[in-house]
Scaffold this active site. Structure first.
Site, PDB file in Angstrom:
ATOM      1  N   GLU A   4       0.121  -9.758 -10.606  1.00 22.15           N
ATOM      2  CA  GLU A   4      -0.339  -8.447 -10.149  1.00 22.15           C
ATOM      3  C   GLU A   4      -1.146  -7.804 -11.273  1.00 22.15           C
ATOM      4  O   GLU A   4      -0.590  -7.307 -12.240  1.00 22.15           O
ATOM      5  CB  GLU A   4       0.841  -7.561  -9.774  1.00 22.15           C
ATOM      6  N   PRO A  40       1.167  -3.871  -5.058  1.00 24.15           N
ATOM      7  CA  PRO A  40       1.983  -2.675  -4.831  1.00 24.15           C
ATOM      8  C   PRO A  40       2.020  -1.675  -5.974  1.00 24.15           C
ATOM      9  O   PRO A  40       2.352  -0.530  -5.742  1.00 24.15           O
ATOM     10  CB  PRO A  40       3.373  -3.243  -4.575  1.00 24.15           C
ATOM     11  N   ASP A  41       1.650  -2.072  -7.184  1.00 21.44           N
ATOM     12  CA  ASP A  41       1.890  -1.166  -8.306  1.00 21.44           C
ATOM     13  C   ASP A  41       0.704  -1.081  -9.259  1.00 21.44           C
ATOM     14  O   ASP A  41       0.871  -1.024 -10.464  1.00 21.44           O
ATOM     15  CB  ASP A  41       3.139  -1.618  -9.055  1.00 21.44           C
ATOM     16  N   SER A  42      -0.507  -1.062  -8.744  1.00 18.39           N
ATOM     17  CA  SER A  42      -1.682  -0.981  -9.604  1.00 18.39           C
ATOM     18  C   SER A  42      -1.959   0.470  -9.994  1.00 18.39           C
ATOM     19  O   SER A  42      -1.740   1.385  -9.215  1.00 18.39           O
ATOM     20  CB  SER A  42      -2.903  -1.549  -8.884  1.00 18.39           C
ATOM     21  N   TYR A  98       6.511   5.139  -2.070  1.00 20.15           N
ATOM     22  CA  TYR A  98       6.307   4.201  -3.172  1.00 20.15           C
ATOM     23  C   TYR A  98       7.530   3.318  -3.413  1.00 20.15           C
ATOM     24  O   TYR A  98       7.406   2.132  -3.650  1.00 20.15           O
ATOM     25  CB  TYR A  98       5.961   4.976  -4.447  1.00 20.15           C
TER      26      TYR A  98
END
Length: 135
Positions: A4, A40-42, A98
């Site tokens: 990611e 999901p977490d950029s 989130y």
């Protein structure tokens, strides 16, 4: 993608290599071609990401980061066409929360709510995403 990555700082070539490596792994290991981009977490998003994804065989994008608590800037959409400067576009979805699971019931409610803004109110214009013309 293979890992990611941050989607704002790396150059396009780096992102394409991430996609190529990740898609090759899934093809060899599971015999499938991945068509969903999931980051999901950029902490950032390259404005050409739809073009990079689309030309890499990715039709959909899922992330949760834009809905993270931000008291000043509220992103108004959960399901929309994200278009890059060259006109490439991918169907993009931001789940409800989130930290929450990606739940099929929530996703169905979002689709029901946002589908008119995506496809219009004329049901004859609705078409499955897989039939979209590749650019």
């Amino acid at each position: 993608m293979w890992v990611e990555p941050d989607l704002n700082m790396p150059g396009g070539e780096s992102l394409v290599r991430q996609l190529l490596t990740g898609k090759t792994y899934f093809h060899k290991k599971f015999g499938v071609d991945v068509n969903i981009g999931w980051n999901p977490d950029s902490f950032g998003y390259n404005w050409q990401l739809p073009q990079i994804y689309k030309r890499s065989g990715i039709d959909y994008f899922l992330t949760q980061k834009l809905l993270w608590a931000d008291e000043f800037t509220k992103f108004p959409y959960r399901l929309f066409w994200w278009e890059s400067p060259d006109g490439s576009r991918i169907l993009t979805y931001f789940p409800h929360n989130y930290a929450a699971d990606t739940d099929a019931q929530y996703m169905a409610r979002d689709l029901a709510f946002w589908s008119e803004s995506i496809y219009g109110d004329d049901t004859s214009n609705h078409r499955p995403c897989s039939s979209l013309r590749r650019r």
